[in-house]
Design a protein around this motif. Structure first.
Motif, PDB file in Angstrom:
ATOM      1  N   UNK A  16       3.329  20.213  62.408  1.00  0.00           N
ATOM      2  CA  UNK A  16       3.405  19.022  63.323  1.00  0.00           C
ATOM      3  C   UNK A  16       2.437  18.003  62.942  1.00  0.00           C
ATOM      4  N   UNK A  17       2.505  16.827  62.978  1.00  0.00           N
ATOM      5  CA  UNK A  17       1.260  15.931  62.792  1.00  0.00           C
ATOM      6  C   UNK A  17       1.099  15.117  63.973  1.00  0.00           C
ATOM      7  N   UNK A  18       0.012  14.798  64.324  1.00  0.00           N
ATOM      8  CA  UNK A  18      -0.408  13.787  65.387  1.00  0.00           C
ATOM      9  C   UNK A  18      -0.677  12.294  64.953  1.00  0.00           C
ATOM     10  N   UNK A  19      -0.026  12.106  64.114  1.00  0.00           N
ATOM     11  CA  UNK A  19      -0.385  10.524  63.627  1.00  0.00           C
ATOM     12  C   UNK A  19      -0.064   9.520  64.754  1.00  0.00           C
ATOM     13  N   UNK A  44       5.205   3.826  56.945  1.00  0.00           N
ATOM     14  CA  UNK A  44       4.516   4.435  57.792  1.00  0.00           C
ATOM     15  C   UNK A  44       5.233   5.448  58.859  1.00  0.00           C
ATOM     16  N   UNK A  45       6.245   4.734  59.248  1.00  0.00           N
ATOM     17  CA  UNK A  45       7.229   5.595  60.214  1.00  0.00           C
ATOM     18  C   UNK A  45       7.638   7.017  59.842  1.00  0.00           C
ATOM     19  N   UNK A  62      -7.580   7.407  54.588  1.00  0.00           N
ATOM     20  CA  UNK A  62      -7.757   6.033  55.170  1.00  0.00           C
ATOM     21  C   UNK A  62      -7.406   6.144  56.596  1.00  0.00           C
ATOM     22  N   UNK A  63      -6.349   7.035  57.011  1.00  0.00           N
ATOM     23  CA  UNK A  63      -6.101   6.916  58.343  1.00  0.00           C
ATOM     24  C   UNK A  63      -7.053   7.495  59.126  1.00  0.00           C
ATOM     25  N   UNK A  64      -7.833   8.568  58.613  1.00  0.00           N
ATOM     26  CA  UNK A  64      -8.847   9.183  59.517  1.00  0.00           C
ATOM     27  C   UNK A  64     -10.197   8.134  59.384  1.00  0.00           C
ATOM     28  N   UNK A  65     -10.573   7.397  58.752  1.00  0.00           N
ATOM     29  CA  UNK A  65     -11.585   6.407  58.536  1.00  0.00           C
ATOM     30  C   UNK A  65     -11.080   5.425  59.652  1.00  0.00           C
ATOM     31  N   UNK A  66      -9.760   4.855  59.399  1.00  0.00           N
ATOM     32  CA  UNK A  66      -9.524   3.717  60.387  1.00  0.00           C
ATOM     33  C   UNK A  66      -9.560   4.361  61.847  1.00  0.00           C
ATOM     34  N   UNK A  67      -9.325   5.683  62.250  1.00  0.00           N
ATOM     35  CA  UNK A  67      -8.947   6.484  63.466  1.00  0.00           C
ATOM     36  C   UNK A  67     -10.177   7.062  63.767  1.00  0.00           C
ATOM     37  N   UNK A  74      -5.199  15.679  62.575  1.00  0.00           N
ATOM     38  CA  UNK A  74      -3.958  15.056  62.387  1.00  0.00           C
ATOM     39  C   UNK A  74      -2.791  16.375  62.225  1.00  0.00           C
ATOM     40  N   UNK A  75      -3.369  17.626  61.588  1.00  0.00           N
ATOM     41  CA  UNK A  75      -2.220  18.366  61.449  1.00  0.00           C
ATOM     42  C   UNK A  75      -2.357  19.595  62.284  1.00  0.00           C
ATOM     43  N   UNK A  76      -1.121  20.162  62.676  1.00  0.00           N
ATOM     44  CA  UNK A  76      -1.090  21.216  63.660  1.00  0.00           C
ATOM     45  C   UNK A  76      -0.283  22.210  62.961  1.00  0.00           C
ATOM     46  N   UNK A  77      -0.832  23.576  62.690  1.00  0.00           N
ATOM     47  CA  UNK A  77      -0.243  24.297  61.923  1.00  0.00           C
ATOM     48  C   UNK A  77      -0.037  25.670  62.808  1.00  0.00           C
TER      49      UNK A  77
END
Length: 82
Positions: A16-19, A44-45, A62-67, A74-77
């Motif tokens: 699962x991702x948490x984007x 992106x979708x 980039x997502x981590x830097x922006x957010x 982001x990632x749930x395993x």
């Protein structure tokens, strides 16, 4: 050290991702995040909806830097039931 019967098994296809959660927490629309990442809304979708089998490192970084988050956010395993 874990013995062989104690090793946790993971199914990467069910990761699962948490984007979406992280994007919404930061107050961005999908379109805004896509623009910030330099990609189309449709691409992106695919990350948010889990329609991609891999995520390039650059997108994660980039997502981590922006957010202001980490890849671990982001990632749930979840372990697979034995």
């Amino acid at each position: 050290m874990l013995s062989s019967n104690q090793v946790k098994r993971y199914d990467i296809t069910d990761m699962e991702t948490k984007f979406k959660d992280i994007r919404e927490k930061n107050g961005y629309t999908q379109t805004q995040m896509a623009n910030k990442l330099g990609m189309t809304l449709g691409n992106y979708q695919k990350y948010e909806y889990g329609n991609r089998t891999s995520v390039p490192y650059k997108v994660i970084a980039d997502f981590c830097k922006i957010s202001n988050c980490t890849p671990n956010d982001i990632f749930v395993l979840e372990p697979v039931a034995a």
